[in-house]
Write a protein that holds these residues in place. Structure first.
Motif, PDB file in Angstrom:
ATOM      1  N   ALA A  39       0.834  -1.203   0.000  1.00 31.16           N
ATOM      2  CA  ALA A  39       0.000   0.000   0.000  1.00 31.16           C
ATOM      3  C   ALA A  39       0.873   1.258   0.000  1.00 31.16           C
ATOM      4  CB  ALA A  39      -0.912  -0.012   1.221  1.00 31.16           C
ATOM      5  N   PRO A  40       0.280   2.415  -0.353  1.00 28.42           N
ATOM      6  CA  PRO A  40       1.035   3.671  -0.275  1.00 28.42           C
ATOM      7  C   PRO A  40       1.419   4.003   1.162  1.00 28.42           C
ATOM      8  CG  PRO A  40      -1.114   4.001  -1.323  1.00 28.42           C
ATOM      9  CD  PRO A  40      -1.031   2.579  -0.902  1.00 28.42           C
ATOM     10  N   LEU A  41       2.254   4.995   1.299  1.00 27.83           N
ATOM     11  CA  LEU A  41       2.945   5.256   2.560  1.00 27.83           C
ATOM     12  C   LEU A  41       2.087   5.379   3.814  1.00 27.83           C
ATOM     13  CD1 LEU A  41       6.028   7.578   2.836  1.00 27.83           C
ATOM     14  CD2 LEU A  41       5.489   5.487   4.019  1.00 27.83           C
ATOM     15  N   LEU A  96       8.640   5.252   8.834  1.00 28.84           N
ATOM     16  CA  LEU A  96       8.130   6.271   9.747  1.00 28.84           C
ATOM     17  C   LEU A  96       9.184   7.349  10.013  1.00 28.84           C
ATOM     18  CD1 LEU A  96       5.672   7.015  11.445  1.00 28.84           C
ATOM     19  CD2 LEU A  96       6.656   5.689  13.307  1.00 28.84           C
ATOM     20  N   VAL A  97      10.443   6.920  10.184  1.00 30.26           N
ATOM     21  CA  VAL A  97      11.519   7.874  10.448  1.00 30.26           C
ATOM     22  C   VAL A  97      11.748   8.773   9.233  1.00 30.26           C
ATOM     23  CG1 VAL A  97      14.011   8.058  10.861  1.00 30.26           C
ATOM     24  CG2 VAL A  97      12.643   6.469  12.203  1.00 30.26           C
ATOM     25  N   PHE A  98      11.777   8.177   8.041  1.00 26.48           N
ATOM     26  CA  PHE A  98      12.025   8.926   6.810  1.00 26.48           C
ATOM     27  C   PHE A  98      10.717   9.188   6.053  1.00 26.48           C
ATOM     28  CE2 PHE A  98      16.050   6.585   7.452  1.00 26.48           C
ATOM     29  CZ  PHE A  98      16.891   7.671   7.610  1.00 26.48           C
ATOM     30  N   TYR A  99       9.690   9.528   6.778  1.00 23.02           N
ATOM     31  CA  TYR A  99       8.368   9.672   6.166  1.00 23.02           C
ATOM     32  C   TYR A  99       8.336  10.751   5.086  1.00 23.02           C
ATOM     33  CZ  TYR A  99       3.370  10.126   5.601  1.00 23.02           C
ATOM     34  OH  TYR A  99       2.117  10.163   5.060  1.00 23.02           O
ATOM     35  N   THR A 100       8.845  11.918   5.385  1.00 22.59           N
ATOM     36  CA  THR A 100       8.766  13.038   4.443  1.00 22.59           C
ATOM     37  C   THR A 100       9.497  12.743   3.134  1.00 22.59           C
ATOM     38  OG1 THR A 100       8.575  14.581   6.291  1.00 22.59           O
ATOM     39  CG2 THR A 100       9.160  15.516   4.159  1.00 22.59           C
ATOM     40  N   PRO A 101      10.775  12.328   3.167  1.00 24.01           N
ATOM     41  CA  PRO A 101      11.439  12.032   1.892  1.00 24.01           C
ATOM     42  C   PRO A 101      10.799  10.862   1.138  1.00 24.01           C
ATOM     43  CG  PRO A 101      13.069  12.225   3.642  1.00 24.01           C
ATOM     44  CD  PRO A 101      11.720  12.255   4.279  1.00 24.01           C
ATOM     45  N   MET A 102      10.318   9.862   1.861  1.00 28.86           N
ATOM     46  CA  MET A 102       9.691   8.720   1.200  1.00 28.86           C
ATOM     47  C   MET A 102       8.356   9.121   0.565  1.00 28.86           C
ATOM     48  SD  MET A 102      11.790   6.267   1.453  1.00 28.86           S
ATOM     49  CE  MET A 102      10.837   4.852   0.997  1.00 28.86           C
ATOM     50  N   LEU A 105       9.157  10.899  -2.626  1.00 28.90           N
ATOM     51  CA  LEU A 105       9.564   9.939  -3.649  1.00 28.90           C
ATOM     52  C   LEU A 105       8.353   9.232  -4.234  1.00 28.90           C
ATOM     53  CD1 LEU A 105      11.720   8.327  -5.210  1.00 28.90           C
ATOM     54  CD2 LEU A 105      11.806   6.761  -3.251  1.00 28.90           C
ATOM     55  N   GLN A 106       7.430   8.804  -3.394  1.00 26.60           N
ATOM     56  CA  GLN A 106       6.231   8.128  -3.889  1.00 26.60           C
ATOM     57  C   GLN A 106       5.396   9.046  -4.774  1.00 26.60           C
ATOM     58  OE1 GLN A 106       3.834   6.382  -0.822  1.00 26.60           O
ATOM     59  NE2 GLN A 106       4.948   4.447  -0.934  1.00 26.60           N
ATOM     60  N   ASP A 107       5.256  10.299  -4.379  1.00 29.82           N
ATOM     61  CA  ASP A 107       4.493  11.251  -5.192  1.00 29.82           C
ATOM     62  C   ASP A 107       5.165  11.489  -6.542  1.00 29.82           C
ATOM     63  OD1 ASP A 107       2.639  11.484  -3.184  1.00 29.82           O
ATOM     64  OD2 ASP A 107       3.486  13.345  -2.363  1.00 29.82           O
ATOM     65  N   CYS A 108       6.487  11.616  -6.515  1.00 28.43           N
ATOM     66  CA  CYS A 108       7.236  11.842  -7.747  1.00 28.43           C
ATOM     67  C   CYS A 108       7.131  10.632  -8.676  1.00 28.43           C
ATOM     68  CB  CYS A 108       8.693  12.150  -7.417  1.00 28.43           C
ATOM     69  SG  CYS A 108       9.701  12.550  -8.867  1.00 28.43           S
ATOM     70  N   LEU A 109       7.290   9.434  -8.109  1.00 33.32           N
ATOM     71  CA  LEU A 109       7.212   8.225  -8.925  1.00 33.32           C
ATOM     72  C   LEU A 109       5.808   8.010  -9.485  1.00 33.32           C
ATOM     73  CD1 LEU A 109       9.403   5.706  -6.886  1.00 33.32           C
ATOM     74  CD2 LEU A 109       9.955   6.781  -9.079  1.00 33.32           C
ATOM     75  N   ALA A 110       4.799   8.430  -8.752  1.00 26.40           N
ATOM     76  CA  ALA A 110       3.424   8.292  -9.243  1.00 26.40           C
ATOM     77  C   ALA A 110       3.180   9.206 -10.439  1.00 26.40           C
ATOM     78  CB  ALA A 110       2.431   8.605  -8.133  1.00 26.40           C
ATOM     79  N   ALA A 111       3.856  10.355 -10.471  1.00 27.83           N
ATOM     80  CA  ALA A 111       3.671  11.304 -11.570  1.00 27.83           C
ATOM     81  C   ALA A 111       4.617  11.038 -12.739  1.00 27.83           C
ATOM     82  CB  ALA A 111       3.877  12.726 -11.058  1.00 27.83           C
ATOM     83  N   ALA A 112       5.665  10.250 -12.518  1.00 29.69           N
ATOM     84  CA  ALA A 112       6.657  10.003 -13.576  1.00 29.69           C
ATOM     85  C   ALA A 112       6.080   9.078 -14.638  1.00 29.69           C
ATOM     86  CB  ALA A 112       7.911   9.393 -12.957  1.00 29.69           C
ATOM     87  N   ALA A 119      14.186   7.847 -12.941  1.00 26.75           N
ATOM     88  CA  ALA A 119      15.579   7.959 -12.510  1.00 26.75           C
ATOM     89  C   ALA A 119      15.829   9.312 -11.862  1.00 26.75           C
ATOM     90  CB  ALA A 119      16.510   7.745 -13.698  1.00 26.75           C
ATOM     91  N   GLN A 120      15.226  10.359 -12.446  1.00 27.07           N
ATOM     92  CA  GLN A 120      15.366  11.689 -11.861  1.00 27.07           C
ATOM     93  C   GLN A 120      14.714  11.735 -10.477  1.00 27.07           C
ATOM     94  OE1 GLN A 120      13.851  14.819 -14.309  1.00 27.07           O
ATOM     95  NE2 GLN A 120      14.475  16.436 -12.887  1.00 27.07           N
ATOM     96  N   CYS A 121      13.567  11.068 -10.320  1.00 24.71           N
ATOM     97  CA  CYS A 121      12.907  11.014  -9.005  1.00 24.71           C
ATOM     98  C   CYS A 121      13.822  10.356  -7.980  1.00 24.71           C
ATOM     99  CB  CYS A 121      11.601  10.234  -9.099  1.00 24.71           C
ATOM    100  SG  CYS A 121      10.272  11.117  -9.917  1.00 24.71           S
ATOM    101  N   ASN A 122      14.448   9.245  -8.360  1.00 23.05           N
ATOM    102  CA  ASN A 122      15.345   8.545  -7.438  1.00 23.05           C
ATOM    103  C   ASN A 122      16.546   9.413  -7.071  1.00 23.05           C
ATOM    104  OD1 ASN A 122      13.837   6.193  -7.184  1.00 23.05           O
ATOM    105  ND2 ASN A 122      14.707   5.317  -9.035  1.00 23.05           N
ATOM    106  N   ALA A 123      17.121  10.136  -8.058  1.00 24.59           N
ATOM    107  CA  ALA A 123      18.262  11.013  -7.781  1.00 24.59           C
ATOM    108  C   ALA A 123      17.854  12.145  -6.848  1.00 24.59           C
ATOM    109  CB  ALA A 123      18.829  11.562  -9.089  1.00 24.59           C
ATOM    110  N   GLU A 124      16.690  12.736  -7.108  1.00 25.22           N
ATOM    111  CA  GLU A 124      16.206  13.813  -6.241  1.00 25.22           C
ATOM    112  C   GLU A 124      15.919  13.298  -4.835  1.00 25.22           C
ATOM    113  OE1 GLU A 124      12.833  15.592  -8.081  1.00 25.22           O
ATOM    114  OE2 GLU A 124      13.996  16.434  -9.738  1.00 25.22           O
TER     115      GLU A 124
END
Length: 139
Positions: A39-41, A96-102, A105-112, A119-124
């Protein structure tokens, strides 16, 4: 004499029924854990709780299996089940610890739409996570 046999048969049936319920509950909690991991985050963090339930049921299963001299089942549960549930709980804690960056990443990958965008999402995300850790540590 017959009543003793009936009594022992009933206790064996009760023991088997309890064992089936325990294994069924363990199976359901592991299935719920697996589905929550996909499931999503916000929901994937709940996989840690269901993994904790599975771990408790696994420990009960191991203890009962040793008492019933089912060493194969106890060994299987101890060597595969316990580390798997601990890894899932660790993944939930890290999410939970890295909630914001994760979440970013999920939002970026969903839009990619393309592999290049992924790849740009992963680098960012790597840069964002490094910056987030620096801010957290105070560096």
């Amino acid at each position: 004499m017959n009543s003793e046999r009936d009594q022992s048969t009933r206790t064996d049936e009760d023991r088997r029924a309890r064992h089936r319920r325990l294994v069924g509950g363990l199976t359901l909690s592991l299935l719920a854990t697996w589905l929550l991991l996909l499931a999503p985050l916000p929901f994937s963090i709940l996989s840690g709780l269901t993994a904790l339930v599975a771990l408790v049921l696994l420990i009960i299963l191991i203890v009962r299996s040793i008492a019933a001299r089912r060493l194969g089942m106890a060994l299987f549960a101890a060597l595969l089940g316990v580390p798997a549930t601990l890894m899932i709980m660790g993944t939930a804690v890290l999410s939970l610890v890295f909630y914001t960056p994760m979440a970013e990443l999920q939002d970026c990958l969903a839009a990619a739409l393309t592999e290049q965008a992924r790849a740009q999402c992963n680098a960012e995300a790597q840069g964002s996570m490094a910056q987030w850790i620096n801010d957290l540590v105070g560096g």
